[in-house]
Motif scaffolding. Structure first.
Motif: not given
Lengths: 660, 399, 210
Positions: B13, B16-17, B20, B60, B85, B89, B93, B97, B123, C3-4, C7-8, C10-12, C14-15, C18, C21-22, C24, C27
Motif C-alpha cells: 500500500f 502504491l501510494f 500515485f 482509455w 483520471m 488521483v 495523493c 494527502i 467528467y 497519521e500514516f 494516509r494509507r 485515503l490512498a486505498v 483513491f485507488c 480510480s 470509472p474503468f 463502469s 457495457k
C-alpha cells in the motif's frame, strides 16, 4: 468652323488633363487634405490614407514607393524631378491625377517570375516589380489564365497559379484605381453628342465641354419618361458601355460619399451615384456635390496651383462635413496621425539602438564602461517601450476595443509585454544582459510584425466577427493568454541565451551568473504558466457563456492547453528533481516551440481561411524558427551529455550516485 | 515532499501510494497528455473534431499511426480519459494527502484542489451533459433540441385511429453503432408485439432506388455507403431492420435512414408502430416561439455584427418575451439557450439555438477564480522571497 | 503512525476510486438487448405520416403524391414530372406538368385544352366562372371537356374522349394536372383522379428531424 471648335474643345480637354503638375500632388497641404478624407471600407470608417497604404502594400509589398529613372538606376525619374520616394497617399494621388506617369512606375510585386512568364510578359529578376504599362499588353491573357486557375481548389493550386490569380486581382484593381478620374478627363461631346436624343441635347450646352453628370441626368429623365426603347437602336448600348467603363467601373473602387439619408449606413460609391442620377428624379444635393466636385478638382487645375488647392480642400471639406454630420468622422484624424507618427518603426529603431549599446557594454562586464553603456542604453529602450505602448493605446482608441483582437495585434502586444518584463529583469540581473534582451526582443518582435503585415497585405484594424465583439472577454481572456504567450516566449529566449552563454563563458563567475539566469528563467516560466492557465480557463468560461461548452478540444484551445501542460511539466520535473539547469533550459526551449505552434501553427491547420501564399510564408517562418530552436535544444543536450561524460571521467575514483 | 515514511518499505500500500503521489507520475502523465493533445489536434484536419475527440481525448487508450516516410508505425498510448483520471488521483495523493500543509503551501493546495475540481467538472459534463440544436422559423414554436452527434432508433405506437402515444421507445446509438454489415443484434421490449433485428449500420449513406433484385435491396431501394464526413453533423446514417412479430406473423424488412422523409410503419393488429432513425431529442420544460430574428451587418458589407432573436418563452400557458443574442444566452432551470447560427430560405429566416444542459455548467468559473487565487499567492510569495534574496546583498554591497 | 494509517486508508480509497470509472465504462452488448429508454413526445413535433411507402420515405423528389390503386407510373420527364397511366391497356393518362411563366395565364391554357378537344374558345368571363379546385395548396380552375382529343404533335384526333384537369398558378409557375382517356374509363377513374390531386404536394423538410 464647327469642326474647328470641336477640335479646340478636344484639345482643351486633353490639355486640362496634362495640367496637374506632379509637384502639386506632393504639396503638404494637398496631401493632408486628401489623407484625412473619410471613406467606408470593410465595414469601418477610415481615412483615405489608410486605404492608400494598404492598397500599395498589397500591390507593391511596401507602404511607400522608391522612385528612380528606369534607365539609369540611382538617377531621378524624368517625370518626377526631385522625388526619391512616394508616400502611399502621394502615389494614390499621382495615380488619380497623372495616371500617365503612375502607370510607368514599377508597381506590382511578383515573387516568382514564372507568373509573368505565364502571361507572355518578359520576366525580369526572380522577384521583381512590374509597371502597369508592362502588364497591360497581356491583360486579356492575364484575365483568362486567372479565371482558369480560379476554378482549381485553393489547396490544389501551385504557387505560380496563386500568384497569377493575385497578380490579376492586383492589376485590375489598380487599373480601375488609375482610371478614377477618367470620366472627368473624357470628352463626352465627342463620345455621346451624335447619338443623344434631341430632348437630351437641348438640355446641354450647344458648344464646349459638358459633364457626364449633366448628360446622365438628362438621359435618365428621358429614359424614365419614354422608356429605354425610345432611344435609337444601338444608342443605349454605346452610351452605357462608355459610362460603365469610364465612370462606373473606376467609381466602384471607393465608398466615399456619405449618404444624405441618416438611416442608410452604407456609403455611396461614385459608380452608384451616377446610376442613381440616371434612375431617380431626385438625388440629394450634398451627395451630388461630392461627385461633381471630385471632377472639379481636375478642371480647376487649368487655373493654376492655387485654384487646384482650393478645389481639393473644398472637396475634402465637404466629405468630412457630411461624415461629421453623421457622427462618422470619429477617429479618422487620429488614424492619420497614428500612421504618420509611425510608432512601431520608431520603436524598432530605438530598440535596435538600445540593443547595440547594451551589447557593447556586455563586452566588458562589471566595469565602469559597462555601467555607463547600460545607463545610455536604458534611455532609447525606455523610449522605445513608451512608443510601443503608446502605439497600442492609440489602436485601442481608434478601434474602441481592448488591445488584442487580431494575429497582428498579438505580435505587437506580446513584443511589448516580453520586452517590458525583460527590462524589469535587468533590475535583478544588473549586468546589462536584461537591457540587451529587451532591445533584442523588441526589435525582433516589431520586425516580425512588419513582415507579417506585409505578408497579410490587409488593413490591420479590421471589423471583427460577431462573436468577438465583446470588450469584457477581449480584455480578460485574450489579454491574459497573450501575456502567457509573452512569458513563455521570453523564457525560451532566455534559455537560448543561457545555452549559448554556457558554450562560450566558463569559470566560477560564469557559473554563478548562469545560476541566477536559470532561476530567472524558471520564474518567467511560472509567470507564463500563471497567465496561460488563467487565460485558458477564462477562454473556456467565455466559450461556455457564448456557445455552451467549456472545452471542445478545438485546435486553438488545445494549443493553449499544450503551453499550460508544458509549463506544468517543467514545474513538476524541477520540483521532483528530474531536471536541473540544463534540463530546464532544454524544456524551456521546447516550451517556446510549442508556444509558436499555438500562436501561429494551429491557425494554419484549418483550411481556406487565408490565401495560399500567406500560409506558405507563415509555415516557412515557423519551420525556420523551429529549426533554430531545435538547434539550441541539441546544444543543450550536448551540454548535458558533456556534463555526464565529464562527471563520469572525474568520478572514476569516487563513483557518484546518479541523482533521480 | 519528503515524508516520514520515506524509509525503504515493502508494504504494497505504501509503495502504491508512493507511486500515485510521485512527481514522476505527474511529469509522465502531463507529458503524455501533452503528446496526446498534439496528436489529437493534428489529426483533426484528417478525421474531424468529433472523431479525434473520441479517439484521443474521451478514450482509455489509443493507437496512433506515426508516418515515417511511407512506413506506418503504430504506437500504443494511453487515452485522454485514462490520463486525466491518473492525473486526478496523482493530485489527490501527491498534492493534497502527502504534501505538508501550512501557510507556505496554501497556494499550492488551493490551486491543486481547484484543478481537481475542474477535472471533476469535465467528467460530470462528459457523463451528464446534453447539447443540441433547436432551429426555429419566425413564428414557429418548439420545445425539443436535438443532438448534433447522437443517433437513436425511435419506436412509437399509434392506435387504430392513427393517434400516437405520448412517449416513444428509443434504442441508443451505443447499442447499434457497431452493427456493420454482417453483424446483427435483436432488440425487444415487453411493450412491443415484435422484435427488431438491426444490422448493416452505415455511418454515412445515401438510400437510392435500385433496379436489380437482391438481399440488400428492399422495396426497390438500397443503402449506398458514402465517405464519412469529417464534420459529423453532415453524416446521414442508415441501417436495416427486420421486424419479427412475436405471434409468428410475416417478417418484414425495412431501411431506416436519418434523411428519410417519413418513418417506416409496422402494422400489428389494429395498431401501428413507426420506426425511425433520427438524432436524439430532449425536451425542454418550457417552449420557445421565435418572434423576430435580426441580423445586423457591419455597414456596407455582408459581415454580421450581431445576431439577435426576439423570442417568447411559453411556460405553463404564461408567455414572456426574451432576447437571445451573441454572448448573451438565456438561462432557465439548468438549461442554457445560445444564439448559434441562422439560415435564410424560401420559408423565411430560421434562427438556430444551441441548447445545453450541464450540471457542472458554472464549476469551471469557480475553479478558475480559485486556481488564479492559489497560484497568485504561491508565485507572489516565491517572487518576494527571490527578490529579497537577490536584491538585498547587492544593495548592501552598493551602499 | 496514526497519521500514516489514515494516509494509507485515503490512498486505498483513491485507488479504488480510480478503478471505478474503468469498470463502469464497458457495457456488455449481447445478442439480445432490451429496449429501455423512452422519450416524451412534444406537442410541437410534426406528426409523421403513417404507412408511407419507400418512394415517399426515401425519394428526394420535391413532389409527393399517392399513385391510386390500379394506376401505374410511366416514364417521367422534364415536361411531365409525374406521369401515370390507367385502364386495361393503359389507354388513360394522367400527368402533372409545370411551365415557368404560366404559359400565358389561366384563360389561354383553358382555351388551349378546349382547342385540343375540338371545342371553341371561351371568353374570360366564362373561364372565371369555372368551378374552383385546390391543387398543391393553390386555388385553380377545374375543367371537364368531352370531344375528340388531338394530342400535342399528333395529326389525328381520337374520338369520344374526356379531358379532366386542374390549372393553377404558383407564383410565376403554371401547374397543370391533366387526365385524358376514353370517356367511360375517365368517368370510372374520377375518384382516383380526386385522390391523386388531393395527395399531390411539394415536400418541404419540416422543422426538426432533418
Amino acid at each position: 468652323m464647327k469642326t474647328f471648335v470641336f477640335f479646340l474643345t478636344l484639345l482643351a480637354s486633353i490639355c486640362q488633363a496634362q495640367l496637374v503638375d506632379p509637384a502639386w500632388l506632393r504639396d503638404p497641404e494637398v496631401v493632408a487634405a486628401f489623407q484625412s478624407v473619410p471613406i467606408l471600407e470593410g465595414g469601418r470608417h477610415k481615412p483615405l490614407d489608410t486605404h492608400a497604404r494598404f492598397l500599395l502594400l498589397r500591390l507593391h509589398g511596401k507602404q511607400s514607393m522608391k522612385v528612380e529613372d528606369p534607365e539609369r538606376p540611382g538617377a531621378e525619374h524624368p517625370d518626377l524631378p526631385g522625388v526619391k520616394k512616394l508616400s502611399a497617399s502621394e502615389w494614390l494621388l499621382l495615380s488619380w491625377f497623372r495616371p500617365d506617369i503612375a502607370r510607368k512606375l514599377p508597381l506590382f510585386v511578383v515573387d516568382n517570375s514564372q507568373a509573368v512568364g505565364e502571361i507572355d510578359v518578359e520576366p525580369k529578376g526572380l522577384r521583381d516589380r512590374y509597371s502597369w504599362n508592362e502588364i497591360n499588353p497581356a491583360r486579356k491573357k492575364l484575365q483568362e489564365k486567372a479565371e482558369g486557375y480560379s476554378n482549381i481548389e485553393r489547396n490544389d493550386r501551385t504557387g505560380v497559379q496563386s500568384q497569377v490569380i493575385s497578380l490579376a486581382r492586383n492589376f485590375f484593381d489598380y487599373d480601375a484605381t488609375s482610371d478614377y478620374l477618367l470620366g472627368a478627363r473624357s470628352d463626352w461631346r465627342a463620345l455621346s453628342w451624335e447619338v443623344l436624343p434631341v430632348e437630351v441635347q437641348s438640355g446641354l450646352p450647344k458648344e464646349g465641354a459638358y459633364s457626364y453628370w449633366d448628360m446622365a441626368s438628362g438621359l435618365g429623365k428621358f429614359i424614365r419618361e419614354k422608356g429605354a426603347d425610345a432611344l435609337a437602336p444601338g444608342t443605349g448600348d454605346k452610351l452605357l458601355t462608355e459610362m460603365i467603363d469610364r465612370v462606373v467601373r473606376p467609381g466602384m473602387t471607393l465608398a466615399i460619399v456619405p449618404p444624405a439619408d441618416k438611416a442608410n449606413t452604407a456609403w455611396i460609391k461614385v459608380g452608384d451615384l451616377i446610376t442613381n442620377v440616371m434612375r431617380e428624379p431626385q438625388v440629394a444635393e450634398s451627395e451630388l456635390a461630392i461627385g461633381r466636385n471630385r471632377d472639379a478638382m481636375l478642371l480647376a487645375a487649368a487655373n493654376g496651383k492655387e485654384a487646384f488647392k482650393e478645389a481639393v480642400k473644398k472637396w475634402s471639406g465637404e466629405i468630412r462635413a457630411a461624415a461629421e454630420g453623421r457622427g462618422e468622422l470619429k477617429h479618422v484624424d487620429r488614424e492619420v496621425s497614428y500612421y504618420k507618427r509611425d510608432y512601431f518603426t520608431n520603436a524598432l529603431v530605438l530598440f535596435l539602438l538600445g540593443f547595440l549599446i547594451a551589447t557593447i557594454g556586455l563586452v566588458a562586464p562589471q566595469t565602469k564602461f559597462a555601467r555607463i553603456a547600460g545607463r545610455i542604453a536604458f534611455v532609447p529602450l525606455v523610449v522605445a517601450l513608451a512608443y510601443s505602448v503608446w502605439g497600442i493605446a492609440e489602436r485601442c482608441i481608434i478601434n474602441e476595443r481592448p488591445p488584442v483582437a487580431t494575429l497582428y495585434e498579438t505580435i505587437l502586444f506580446i513584443t511589448a509585454v516580453s520586452s517590458l518584463v525583460a527590462l524589469l529583469l535587468e533590475r535583478v540581473m544588473r549586468n546589462g544582459a536584461g537591457l540587451a534582451l529587451t532591445g533584442f526582443l523588441g526589435a525582433l518582435g516589431l520586425f516580425l510584425s512588419n513582415r507579417f503585415m506585409a505578408l497579410d497585405g490587409q488593413d490591420t484594424m479590421p471589423t471583427l466577427e460577431a462573436v468577438l465583439i465583446t470588450n469584457f472577454w477581449l480584455a480578460t481572456h485574450v489579454t491574459s493568454i497573450n501575456i502567457g504567450y509573452a512569458g513563455a516566449m521570453l523564457a525560451s529566449i532566455l534559455s537560448m541565451v543561457v545555452l549559448a552563454y554556457r558554450t562560450f563563458a566558463r569559470g566560477p563567475g560564469a557559473i554563478e551568473k548562469r545560476r541566477l539566469l536559470t532561476r530567472i528563467t524558471y520564474g518567467v516560466v511560472c509567470f507564463g504558466l500563471l497567465f496561460s492557465l488563467v487565460g485558458t480557463v477564462l477562454g473556456g468560461i467565455w466559450a461556455n457563456d457564448s456557445w455552451g461548452r467549456f472545452w471542445g478540444w478545438d485546435p486553438k484551445e488545445n494549443g493553449a492547453l499544450m503551453i499550460v501542460l508544458m509549463g506544468l511539466v517543467i514545474l513538476h520535473a524541477r520540483l521532483g528533481g528530474y531536471i536541473r539547469e540544463t534540463g530546464l533550459h532544454v524544456l524551456s526551449v521546447l516550451l517556446g516551440m510549442i508556444t509558436l505552434f499555438s500562436w501561429f501553427g494551429v491557425n494554419q491547420l484549418g483550411v481556406g481561411l487565408h490565401s495560399y501564399g500567406f500560409t506558405d510564408g507563415i509555415w516557412r517562418a515557423l519551420l525556420i524558427s523551429w529549426g533554430i530552436q531545435g538547434g539550441f535544444m541539441l546544444l543543450g543536450l550536448g551540454h548535458w551529455a558533456f556534463e555526464r561524460w565529464g562527471k563520469g571521467a572525474n568520478a572514476a575514483k569516487a563513483p557518484v550516485k546518479a541523482q533521480g | 515532499m519528503s515524508s516520514s515514511s520515506s524509509q525503504s518499505t515493502t508494504n504494497p500500500f505504501v509503495l502504491l501510494f508512493r507511486f500515485f503521489s510521485s512527481f514522476g507520475l505527474a511529469v509522465t502523465v502531463l507529458s503524455l497528455l501533452l503528446v496526446i493533445t498534439l496528436l489529437g489536434t493534428l489529426s483533426q484536419s484528417d478525421i474531424g473534431l468529433l472523431d479525434s475527440q473520441r479517439k484521443y481525448f474521451d478514450s482509455w487508450s489509443v493507437v496512433h499511426d506515426f508516418h515515417v516516410g511511407s512506413t506506418v508505425i503504430p504506437i500504443w498510448l494511453p487515452g485522454g480519459m485514462a490520463l486525466m483520471m491518473l492525473l486526478f488521483v496523482n493530485m489527490a495523493c501527491g498534492a493534497v494527502i502527502r504534501m505538508r500543509k501550512g501557510w507556505k503551501t496554501i497556494g499550492v493546495l488551493i490551486s491543486h484542489l481547484s484543478i481537481m475540481f475542474m477535472l471533476a467538472a469535465g467528467y460530470v459534463s462528459y457523463l451528464f451533459k446534453t447539447e443540441g440544436a433547436l432551429p426555429l422559423f419566425e413564428g414557429q414554436s418548439g420545445d425539443l433540441y436535438q443532438s448534433y452527434h447522437d443517433r437513436v432508433i425511435e419506436v412509437r405506437k399509434f392506435d387504430a385511429e392513427g393517434k400516437g402515444e405520448a412517449t416513444t421507445l428509443m434504442i441508443p446509438m451505443e447499442d447499434f453503432m457497431d452493427l456493420e454489415p454482417g453483424k446483427a443484434r435483436t432488440f425487444y421490449s415487453k411493450d412491443l408485439p415484435f422484435e427488431l433485428l438491426v444490422t448493416g449500420y452505415q455511418r454515412n449513406a445515401q438510400v437510392v432506388p435500385k433496379q436489380e433484385e437482391g438481399a440488400s435491396v428492399i422495396d426497390g431501394f438500397g443503402i449506398q455507403p458514402v465517405r464519412v464526413e469529417t464534420t459529423d453533423e453532415q453524416n446521414l446514417s442508415a441501417l436495416v431492420v427486420t421486424v419479427t412479430p412475436k405471434d409468428g406473423g410475416a417478417v418484414e424488412r425495412a431501411i431506416l435512414w436519418e434523411a428519410a422523409f417519413e418513418p417506416f410503419t409496422v402494422k400489428a393488429g389494429k395498431e401501428a408502430y413507426t420506426l425511425s432513425l433520427t438524432r436524439r431529442k430532449w425536451k425542454l420544460p418550457f417552449a420557445l416561439r421565435l418572434e423576430d430574428f435580426q441580423r445586423e451587418l457591419h455597414p456596407g458589407t455582408e459581415k454580421p455584427k450581431r445576431y439577435t432573436s426576439h423570442v417568447t418563452k411559453i411556460d405553463n400557458g404564461s408567455e414572456q418575451p426574451q432576447v437571445i443574442t451573441m454572448n448573451v444566452p438565456m438561462r432557465d432551470r439548468g438549461f442554457v439557450l445560445y444564439q448559434a447560427s441562422f439560415s435564410q430560405g424560401t420559408s423565411g429566416e430560421q434562427s438556430v439555438f444551441t441548447v445545453a444542459s450541464n450540471p457542472s455548467d458554472q464549476w469551471p468559473l469557480w475553479s478558475c477564480v480559485a486556481v488564479a487565487f492559489g497560484l497568485t499567492i504561491h508565485f507572489v510569495m516565491h517572487l518576494a522571497q527571490f527578490l529579497k534574496r537577490t536584491l538585498k546583498p547587492k544593495e548592501k554591497a552598493a551602499a | 503512525m496514526n497519521e500514516f494509517h489514515s494516509r494509507r486508508r485515503l490512498a486505498v480509497v483513491f485507488c479504488c476510486l480510480s478503478v471505478l470509472p474503468f469498470s463502469s465504462a464497458c457495457k456488455r452488448l449481447g445478442e439480445r438487448v432490451e429496449i429501455t429508454e423512452t422519450r416524451e413526445i412534444s406537442q410541437y413535433e410534426a406528426e409523421p405520416k403513417l404507412f408511407a411507402y419507400s418512394q415517399q420515405r426515401f425519394s428526394n423528389d420535391p413532389l409527393s403524391w399517392e399513385t391510386p390503386a390500379g394506376w401505374v407510373q410511366a416514364e417521367r420527364s422534364q415536361m411531365r414530372p409525374i406521369n401515370l397511366r390507367f385502364g386495361p391497356n393503359g389507354e388513360g393518362e394522367c400527368y402533372l406538368s409545370m411551365l415557368p411563366g404560366g404559359a400565358g395565364g389561366t384563360v389561354a391554357n383553358v382555351n388551349r385544352w378546349r382547342k385540343q378537344m375540338g371545342q371553341a374558345e371561351l371568353p374570360e368571363a366564362e373561364v372565371a366562372a369555372l368551378p374552383k379546385r385546390v391543387l398543391m395548396g393553390i386555388e385553380g380552375v377545374f375543367v371537364t371537356l368531352d370531344g375528340s382529343y388531338t394530342n400535342v404533335g399528333s395529326a389525328e384526333a381520337t374520338a369520344d374522349q374526356r379531358l379532366m384537369g386542374v390549372i393553377a398558378a404558383l407564383g410565376e409557375v403554371g401547374l397543370f394536372v391533366k387526365m385524358v382517356g376514353p370517356k367511360e374509363l375517365v368517368v370510372a377513374n374520377e375518384p382516383a383522379f380526386n385522390q391523386f390531386v388531393e395527395s399531390l404536394r411539394l415536400r418541404l423538410p419540416q422543422g426538426g428531424g432533418k
